[in-house]
Design a protein around this motif. Structure first.
Motif, mmCIF file in Angstrom:
data_model
loop_
_atom_site.group_PDB
_atom_site.id
_atom_site.type_symbol
_atom_site.label_atom_id
_atom_site.label_comp_id
_atom_site.label_asym_id
_atom_site.label_seq_id
_atom_site.Cartn_x
_atom_site.Cartn_y
_atom_site.Cartn_z
ATOM 1 N N HIS A 179 28.205 49.440 42.657
ATOM 2 C CA HIS A 179 29.141 48.949 43.661
ATOM 3 C C HIS A 179 28.993 47.437 43.760
ATOM 4 N N VAL A 180 30.019 46.781 44.275
ATOM 5 C CA VAL A 180 29.947 45.341 44.510
ATOM 6 C C VAL A 180 28.894 45.088 45.590
ATOM 7 N N GLY A 181 28.044 44.103 45.372
ATOM 8 C CA GLY A 181 26.970 43.777 46.302
ATOM 9 C C GLY A 181 25.613 44.280 45.842
ATOM 10 N N ASP A 182 25.591 45.173 44.859
ATOM 11 C CA ASP A 182 24.329 45.702 44.359
ATOM 12 C C ASP A 182 23.594 44.654 43.524
ATOM 13 N N MET B 76 33.994 43.646 40.229
ATOM 14 C CA MET B 76 34.134 44.741 39.274
ATOM 15 C C MET B 76 35.594 44.842 38.881
ATOM 16 N N ARG B 77 35.807 45.176 37.626
ATOM 17 C CA ARG B 77 37.153 45.403 37.130
ATOM 18 C C ARG B 77 37.147 46.729 36.405
ATOM 19 N N ILE C 93 31.721 44.159 34.878
ATOM 20 C CA ILE C 93 31.084 43.723 36.119
ATOM 21 C C ILE C 93 30.725 42.245 35.949
ATOM 22 N N THR C 94 30.870 41.486 37.025
ATOM 23 C CA THR C 94 30.470 40.083 37.036
ATOM 24 C C THR C 94 29.173 39.989 37.829
ATOM 25 N N VAL C 95 28.126 39.492 37.183
ATOM 26 C CA VAL C 95 26.800 39.415 37.795
ATOM 27 C C VAL C 95 26.442 37.948 37.982
ATOM 28 N N LYS D 124 35.610 41.691 46.214
ATOM 29 C CA LYS D 124 35.152 40.555 45.425
ATOM 30 C C LYS D 124 34.337 39.626 46.320
ATOM 31 N N LEU D 125 33.144 39.280 45.881
ATOM 32 C CA LEU D 125 32.249 38.449 46.690
ATOM 33 C C LEU D 125 32.234 37.009 46.199
#
Length: 120
Positions: free
Chosen positions: A23-26, A52-53, A61-63, A98-99
């Motif tokens: 999940h986004v934020g992980d 995430m896309r 995923i964008t990290v 999106k963060l």
């Protein structure tokens, strides 16, 4: 069979099945296969998932992580053979998809609250 069905069947063979739920934020640790000369090794890349896309085989995923005081973002194609492993280290509490706002923040302001209602 039409062309789209053929493409979908080929893509289905390439999809990974052993991926964790992300999940986004992980905070995740992504094992990336790096080639150096004739050798291959797995290099870990640890950071927060800020985007995430979804799109079947094209899922990314964008990290984001901070390296030597500079923010570094990498986009990983998660079904790629270059990705050896993905491990979720911490669940973050995010209220949006999106963060990108974390890019403007520095230091302790980039921390997200931990989430305990989802298993790791």
């Amino acid at each position: 069979m039409n062309a789209q069905e053929i493409i979908n069947s080929i893509e289905a063979e390439q999809l990974k099945t052993d991926l964790p739920v992300i999940h986004v934020g992980d905070t995740v640790k992504v094992g990336v296969v790096i080639q150096e000369g004739g050798k291959e090794r797995v290099q870990p890349y640890e950071g927060t998932v800020i985007a995430m896309r979804n799109g079947g085989i094209n899922e990314t995923i964008t990290v984001r992580r901070i390296f030597q005081g500079v923010g570094v973002e990498r986009v990983f194609l998660i079904h790629s053979p270059r990705i050896a492993s993905i491990k979720v280290l911490r669940r973050g509490k995010a209220r949006r998809a999106k963060l990108y706002y974390l890019r403007e923040r520095v230091g302790k302001a980039t921390r997200l609250k931990q989430r305990f209602d989802r298993p790791i």
